[in-house]
Design an enzyme around this catalytic site. Structure first.
Site, mmCIF file in Angstrom:
data_model
loop_
_atom_site.group_PDB
_atom_site.id
_atom_site.type_symbol
_atom_site.label_atom_id
_atom_site.label_comp_id
_atom_site.label_asym_id
_atom_site.label_seq_id
_atom_site.Cartn_x
_atom_site.Cartn_y
_atom_site.Cartn_z
ATOM 1 N N HIS A 170 41.562 42.662 30.867
ATOM 2 C CA HIS A 170 42.266 43.104 29.658
ATOM 3 C C HIS A 170 42.733 41.937 28.805
ATOM 4 O O HIS A 170 42.822 40.789 29.265
ATOM 5 C CB HIS A 170 43.469 43.968 30.047
ATOM 6 N N CYS A 186 45.395 41.737 37.719
ATOM 7 C CA CYS A 186 44.315 41.880 36.737
ATOM 8 C C CYS A 186 43.749 40.528 36.306
ATOM 9 O O CYS A 186 44.291 39.468 36.622
ATOM 10 C CB CYS A 186 44.828 42.631 35.517
#
Length: 213
Positions: A170, A186
């Site tokens: 992301h 992440c």
């Protein structure tokens, strides 16, 4: 466990972008809101090869590189040691981007399938994230999209089979973290960089996250 391998060598240079003030939507953003936020996180006169308002090491700016034989076009490979993400292209090349990975043992190497893509996503911290960072409790019901949202401008959702792993590739409002270990699991990218990558990633593509050895 996937281990790091030197599967790509550098070649010709290419791509880069900034952040913005917190503007939160009350629901899914409209196309005009998304366009306005995209403009906010993209530098004026944006040139992926040279734009660097975040002060990144130049090696973390996007580049087109030569891929080794046998890599599948469309796949993503994350070199957790060098902090690079490679998106394999047709014709033996790949786009290489700088990334940040998770802190400590929160990074989870493995092979994942990208089963969802979202522009300007919501973010909801998991219970374990709130336990580690109690300040996240204010977002227990979710944080609205916007330039200050931790998932940033784009998110690719990583699955194992039909199970959402809650791992994402992301954009991040903390662009200066690129090259480090910063997230809760992440893989982070500069928002302007993932905006360039996003339309070229297909649902069903494979993401290989190699060990941070």
């Amino acid at each position: 466990m996937l281990t790091r391998r030197h599967f790509i060598s550098t070649s010709a240079a290419l791509f880069s972008a900034p952040l913005a003030s917190p503007v939160l939507a009350k629901s899914w953003p409209t196309n005009s809101e998304k366009a306005a936020w995209d403009a906010q996180v993209t530098p004026v006169g944006y040139d992926p090869a040279t734009s660097n308002p975040w002060g990144l090491q130049s090696r973390f700016l996007p580049q087109r590189v030569t891929a080794n034989d046998g890599l599948k076009p469309g796949d993503i490979h994350v070199d957790a040691v060098a902090r690079y993400l490679y998106h394999i292209e047709d014709g033996g090349t790949a786009m290489r981007y700088g990334v940040a990975i998770a802190r400590g043992n929160l990074y989870e190497p493995g092979t994942y399938t990208i089963k969802r893509k979202v522009e300007w996503p919501h973010w909801t911290p998991t219970a374990s994230m709130i336990e580690r960072n109690p300040e996240y409790a204010q977002w227990a019901d979710g944080q609205e999209p916007g330039p200050s949202n931790p998932l940033g401008s784009r998110a690719l959702y990583l699955f194992v089979g039909n199970r959402d792993t809650y791992l994402r590739i992301h954009g991040s409002p903390e662009a200066r973290s690129i090259g480090g270990r910063a997230s809760s699991g992440c893989v982070r990218m500069v928002m302007a960089h993932i905006n360039d990558l996003y339309p070229n990633v297909q649902i069903g593509s494979t993401a290989h996250l190699y060990a941070a050895e």
